[in-house]
Structures are given as C-alpha cells and as structure tokens.
Design an enzyme around this catalytic site. Structure first.
Site, PDB file in Angstrom:
ATOM      1  N   CYS A 116       1.052  -1.149   0.088  1.00  0.00           N
ATOM      2  CA  CYS A 116       0.113  -0.039   0.113  1.00  0.00           C
ATOM      3  C   CYS A 116       0.958   1.378  -0.065  1.00  0.00           C
ATOM      4  O   CYS A 116       0.288   2.287  -0.458  1.00  0.00           O
ATOM      5  CB  CYS A 116      -1.048   0.026   1.059  1.00  0.00           C
ATOM      6  SG  CYS A 116      -2.144  -1.509   0.867  1.00  0.00           S
ATOM      7  N   HIS A 257      -3.607   6.906   2.011  1.00  0.00           N
ATOM      8  CA  HIS A 257      -3.759   5.794   1.688  1.00  0.00           C
ATOM      9  C   HIS A 257      -4.973   5.291   2.301  1.00  0.00           C
ATOM     10  O   HIS A 257      -5.352   5.541   3.417  1.00  0.00           O
ATOM     11  CB  HIS A 257      -2.852   4.738   2.020  1.00  0.00           C
ATOM     12  CG  HIS A 257      -3.327   3.275   1.773  1.00  0.00           C
ATOM     13  ND1 HIS A 257      -3.605   3.114   0.667  1.00  0.00           N
ATOM     14  CD2 HIS A 257      -3.274   2.248   2.549  1.00  0.00           C
ATOM     15  CE1 HIS A 257      -3.879   1.677   0.641  1.00  0.00           C
ATOM     16  NE2 HIS A 257      -3.685   1.404   1.902  1.00  0.00           N
ATOM     17  N   ASN A 287      -9.951  -0.538  -0.680  1.00  0.00           N
ATOM     18  CA  ASN A 287      -8.545  -0.422  -0.699  1.00  0.00           C
ATOM     19  C   ASN A 287      -7.991  -0.982  -2.007  1.00  0.00           C
ATOM     20  O   ASN A 287      -8.009  -2.294  -2.274  1.00  0.00           O
ATOM     21  CB  ASN A 287      -8.075  -1.177   0.616  1.00  0.00           C
ATOM     22  CG  ASN A 287      -6.559  -1.008   0.533  1.00  0.00           C
ATOM     23  OD1 ASN A 287      -5.891  -0.566  -0.403  1.00  0.00           O
ATOM     24  ND2 ASN A 287      -5.886  -1.531   1.756  1.00  0.00           N
TER      25      ASN A 287
HETATM   26  C1  LIG Z   1     -10.031  -5.834   9.292  1.00  0.00           C
HETATM   27  C2  LIG Z   1     -10.806  -4.699  10.246  1.00  0.00           C
HETATM   28  C3  LIG Z   1     -11.535  -3.974   9.462  1.00  0.00           C
HETATM   29  C4  LIG Z   1     -11.590  -5.594  11.266  1.00  0.00           C
HETATM   30  O1  LIG Z   1     -12.301  -4.448  12.057  1.00  0.00           O
HETATM   31  P1  LIG Z   1     -12.389  -4.480  13.696  1.00  0.00           P
HETATM   32  O2  LIG Z   1     -13.097  -3.430  14.105  1.00  0.00           O
HETATM   33  O3  LIG Z   1     -10.854  -4.495  14.433  1.00  0.00           O
HETATM   34  O4  LIG Z   1     -12.920  -6.054  13.863  1.00  0.00           O
HETATM   35  P2  LIG Z   1     -12.358  -7.288  14.559  1.00  0.00           P
HETATM   36  O5  LIG Z   1     -11.299  -8.022  13.732  1.00  0.00           O
HETATM   37  O6  LIG Z   1     -12.244  -6.789  16.196  1.00  0.00           O
HETATM   38  O7  LIG Z   1     -13.577  -7.951  14.806  1.00  0.00           O
HETATM   39  C5  LIG Z   1     -14.957  -7.570  15.301  1.00  0.00           C
HETATM   40  C6  LIG Z   1     -15.927  -8.846  15.129  1.00  0.00           C
HETATM   41  O8  LIG Z   1     -16.418  -8.470  13.712  1.00  0.00           O
HETATM   42  C7  LIG Z   1     -16.484  -9.919  12.887  1.00  0.00           C
HETATM   43  N1  LIG Z   1     -16.123  -9.515  11.629  1.00  0.00           N
HETATM   44  C8  LIG Z   1     -14.813  -9.398  10.904  1.00  0.00           C
HETATM   45  N2  LIG Z   1     -15.275  -9.141   9.697  1.00  0.00           N
HETATM   46  C9  LIG Z   1     -16.382  -8.822   9.537  1.00  0.00           C
HETATM   47  C10 LIG Z   1     -17.182  -8.808   8.449  1.00  0.00           C
HETATM   48  N3  LIG Z   1     -16.536  -8.562   6.968  1.00  0.00           N
HETATM   49  N4  LIG Z   1     -18.624  -8.866   8.433  1.00  0.00           N
HETATM   50  C11 LIG Z   1     -19.057  -8.998   9.654  1.00  0.00           C
HETATM   51  N5  LIG Z   1     -18.558  -9.049  10.810  1.00  0.00           N
HETATM   52  C12 LIG Z   1     -17.121  -9.278  10.627  1.00  0.00           C
HETATM   53  C13 LIG Z   1     -15.248 -10.587  13.562  1.00  0.00           C
HETATM   54  O9  LIG Z   1     -15.436 -11.905  13.354  1.00  0.00           O
HETATM   55  C14 LIG Z   1     -15.485 -10.269  14.919  1.00  0.00           C
HETATM   56  O10 LIG Z   1     -16.272 -11.030  15.541  1.00  0.00           O
HETATM   57  P3  LIG Z   1     -16.308 -11.657  16.945  1.00  0.00           P
HETATM   58  O11 LIG Z   1     -16.414 -10.479  17.771  1.00  0.00           O
HETATM   59  O12 LIG Z   1     -17.608 -12.403  17.219  1.00  0.00           O
HETATM   60  O13 LIG Z   1     -15.167 -12.471  17.116  1.00  0.00           O
HETATM   61  C15 LIG Z   1      -9.679  -3.854  10.895  1.00  0.00           C
HETATM   62  O14 LIG Z   1      -8.949  -4.652  11.817  1.00  0.00           O
HETATM   63  C16 LIG Z   1      -8.827  -3.254   9.844  1.00  0.00           C
HETATM   64  O15 LIG Z   1      -9.266  -2.228   8.838  1.00  0.00           O
HETATM   65  N6  LIG Z   1      -7.311  -3.456  10.027  1.00  0.00           N
HETATM   66  C17 LIG Z   1      -6.427  -2.888   8.969  1.00  0.00           C
HETATM   67  C18 LIG Z   1      -6.652  -3.611   7.765  1.00  0.00           C
HETATM   68  C19 LIG Z   1      -5.886  -2.921   6.409  1.00  0.00           C
HETATM   69  O16 LIG Z   1      -6.271  -1.802   6.466  1.00  0.00           O
HETATM   70  N7  LIG Z   1      -5.439  -3.649   5.904  1.00  0.00           N
HETATM   71  C20 LIG Z   1      -4.539  -3.387   4.621  1.00  0.00           C
HETATM   72  C21 LIG Z   1      -3.679  -2.228   5.399  1.00  0.00           C
HETATM   73  S1  LIG Z   1      -2.692  -1.245   4.170  1.00  0.00           S
END
Ligand SMILES: CC(C)(COP(=O)(O)OP(=O)(O)OC[C@H]1O[C@@H](n2cnc3c(N)ncnc32)[C@H](O)[C@@H]1OP(=O)(O)O)[C@@H](O)C(=O)NCCC(=O)NCCS
Length: 332
Positions: A116, A257, A287
């Site tokens: 990214c 980004h 993204n």
């Molecule tokens: C991936 C991301 C969106 C997850 O969001 P979050 O708020 O941290 O969510 P969590 O991982 O804590 O998950 C919370 C709950 O939502 C659920 N969940 C995850 N993805 C889901 C989806 N697409 N739809 C519904 N529920 C989802 C999880 O399973 C979890 O459930 P649980 O509590 O029963 O275990 C976030 O961590 C993120 O954006 N990270 C950076 C990723 C990124 O930018 N990558 C590229 C970098 S350049």
C-alpha cells in the site's frame, strides 16, 4: 533535513474497472452485512475486474488517459515505474507490458513492490531520475487487482479491497517552492508476518498443496495492522511537517492511503486537520493498494480541491511494514 527533489507532478489520472461490487453483493458471498462493513471500514462498494483483466490493463488505461489529457505522445515518455503487488505474472515486469501497450518506444521501466506504500515509493524513485535531469519525465503508476488474491471465504479480508489504478506524470521543477519538497520512507520488516501472501514465491512455489492451504491469498491480522497504521501515519506526517517548518494548518489537502475510514479519521485527529482537508474515496473504491493515492489525487483534481501552490501531504502505510510520506506544492 527536508529531502527536496526538483520534480513535480504535471498530470494525474485514474482508472477503475466498470463492474461494481456493493456490500449487498458481498452479503451473497460471505457472512457479512452492509452495516458492519460501512461502520467498521467506511466502504460502500468497490470496483472489480472481469476475468482476464490484469494489473497491466488497468495501468495502461490510466496511462493512456493521462497522455491524452496532457497531449503527450507515448514515444516522449522516458521512464515507467509501476507499483503493484498483483503484477500480471512474476515476470516480465508489468512496466514492460505497459510500455508495449502504450508504444512508449523510448521508455525503460521496472516494477516496485511495497504494497500500500508502493505508489509513494514509486513516486519518490521516479522523481530521483527526473530531479537529477537524467530523464526528462517519468510515468509513475500504481495498479492492483486485489480481487485476484482475495479469499472470498474470509470475511475479514475480502470486504476490504477493490481493483484500480492511477498514474501521474513527473517533470522537472525549476523553482524551489514547486513540486516535491520532502519525502520520508521507512521499512519495519518485523511487521511482515501480519499481512502477507505466502504462496507462489520461491519459498512456497505454487503446488496443489499451496492451493489447498489457500496460500495464494492475502493473510492478515487486521487489528495489528490497524494499530500500526494509525500510529505510524500520524507520526510520519507530523515529522515531515515539523522539519519543513509547517503545521497541519498550512496543509491544503491530505491524500492518505485508503485502507479503512477509521484509520484515516484517527490519523487525521492526531494530526489536527479538519474533514474538508482530507481526501476520502474509500466508500466507492475500497482499498485498491497501490491505486489509492493516485486515485485520490485524480478525484481531488476533478472535484476542484487542488490549485497551484497548495501544500499537499501524501501518506501511506502498507504490508512489510512499509510506510511513506511525500510533501509537495501542487504545480498546476
Ligand atoms: C479488518 C478490520 C476491518 C477489522 O475490524 P475490527 O473492528 O478490528 O474488527 P475485529 O477484527 O475486532 O472483529 C470484530 C468482529 O467482527 C467480525 N467481523 C470481521 N469481519 C467481518 C465482516 N466482514 N462482516 C461482519 N463481521 C465481521 C469478527 O469476526 C469479530 O467477531 P467476534 O467478535 O464475534 O469475533 C480492521 O482491523 C482493519 O481495517 N484493519 C486494517 C486492515 C488494513 O487496512 N489492511 C491493509 C493495510 S494497508
């Protein structure tokens, strides 16, 4: 010390494939829902390629638009740098495919892989040649077909990404207060284990086993990446502003980004910039990895949010971990 580079952006373009995949479409593929995706990421929809369309096709489309808008023949281009983690194939480089598609017969070029942060790395590298006057111009492209490496059974990754490309033209800057004023890039390889694609390289060459184990897909520990991105984007931005004698009040626009709306908002809060100065289009594209920043610049230009002389900050964090920022005065 600021790292001034005597190169400026003189054109920008972007291309996303026409097919749109909404959150409602996602709901049909994996256990997720529109409200979760919008609230946790800011994404409403993303563009996705049809079968057979690759990173070089998106890159070529973006480059063609740019050359047409600037009325520059492809044969005038001297350097093509393509940032991508989803090249058409391991080799030849996507830059070679783009060079051929464009008929840029006097250009050399290469690919660069920094996920990214890839577009900002490519921008800085291309700018070195133009700033040193060893090339009269460079076409810098970020292009990714993330859908080619997504596991549509993994709801924590597949909802985040889309396909897209953007391009800029770099030409020499004659004045000290024009073009690229400073850049900063960092690598923290200890973060490699949090966002990666393990299969298909020399460590795990493609085999039935690597496919069965889904090693050809993006693997991510989202929370780790999230924390690193928030902290690091804000720190890099502050560092660069400070060493150039600016504060966030001097910025006309930040083009971050687009990984997650919450990452952008948290970074923005730490930096102290108001909403109107932050370019956001993650709602429409998701993204697109190396595509996000040039697509953000393209949209900002189209929306009349950039004018000559504006102080602009480009900032990114990506797999690696890689990170980067470029501070510039907008040139047209
Ligand atoms: C991936 C991301 C969106 C997850 O969001 P979050 O708020 O941290 O969510 P969590 O991982 O804590 O998950 C919370 C709950 O939502 C659920 N969940 C995850 N993805 C889901 C989806 N697409 N739809 C519904 N529920 C989802 C999880 O399973 C979890 O459930 P649980 O509590 O029963 O275990 C976030 O961590 C993120 O954006 N990270 C950076 C990723 C990124 O930018 N990558 C590229 C970098 S350049």
């Amino acid at each position: 010390m600021p790292r001034r580079v005597a190169a400026k952006i003189t054109g920008v373009s972007g291309y996303v494939p026409p097919r749109i995949m909404t959150n409602a479409d996602m709901e049909k593929l994996v256990e997720t829902d529109d409200a979760w995706i919008r609230e946790r990421t800011g994404i409403r929809e993303r563009h996705v390629v049809d079968k057979g369309v690759a990173a070089s096709d998106l890159a070529t489309a973006a480059a063609r638009q740019l050359l047409a808008a600037r009325n520059i023949p492809a044969s005038d281009i001297e350097l093509i740098v393509v940032a991508s983690v989803t090249p058409d194939m391991m080799f030849p480089a996507t830059a070679c495919l783009v060079q051929n598609n464009l008929g840029a017969k006097h250009a050399w070029g290469f690919d660069l892989s920094a996920a990214c942060s890839g577009f900002l790395y490519a921008l800085t590298v291309g700018a070195q040649f133009v700033g040193a006057r060893t090339q009269k111009n460079a076409l810098v492209i970020g292009s990714d077909v993330m859908t080619s490496i997504l596991d549509y059974g993994d709801r924590t990754t597949c909802v985040l990404f889309g396909d897209g490309a953007g391009a800029v033209l770099l030409e020499p800057a004659d004045r000290d207060d024009d073009g690229i004023l400073d850049f900063v890039h960092e690598v923290d390889g200890s973060g490699g284990k949090f966002l990666f694609m393990p299969g298909g390289g020399s460590l795990n060459p493609a085999s039935h086993e690597t496919v069965d184990k889904k090693m050809h897909y993006v693997h991510q520990e989202g929370a780790q990446v999230f924390k690193f991105a928030v902290r690091h984007m804000a720190d890099l931005a502050c560092e660069m502003l400070q060493r150039n004698g600016y504060t966030s009040k001097d910025l006309a626009l930040v083009v971050p980004h687009q990984a997650n709306m919450r990452i952008i908002r948290a970074m923005q809060e730490r930096l102290g910039v108001e909403d109107s100065k932050v370019m956001i289009n993650i709602d429409r594209y998701g993204n697109t990895t190396a595509g996000t920043i040039p697509l953000g610049l393209r949209d900002a230009v189209e929306q009349g949010r950039l004018k000559k002389g504006d102080l602009v900050l480009l900032i990114a964090v990506g797999a690696g971990y890689t990170s980067g920022g470029v501070l510039l005065r907008w040139s047209y």
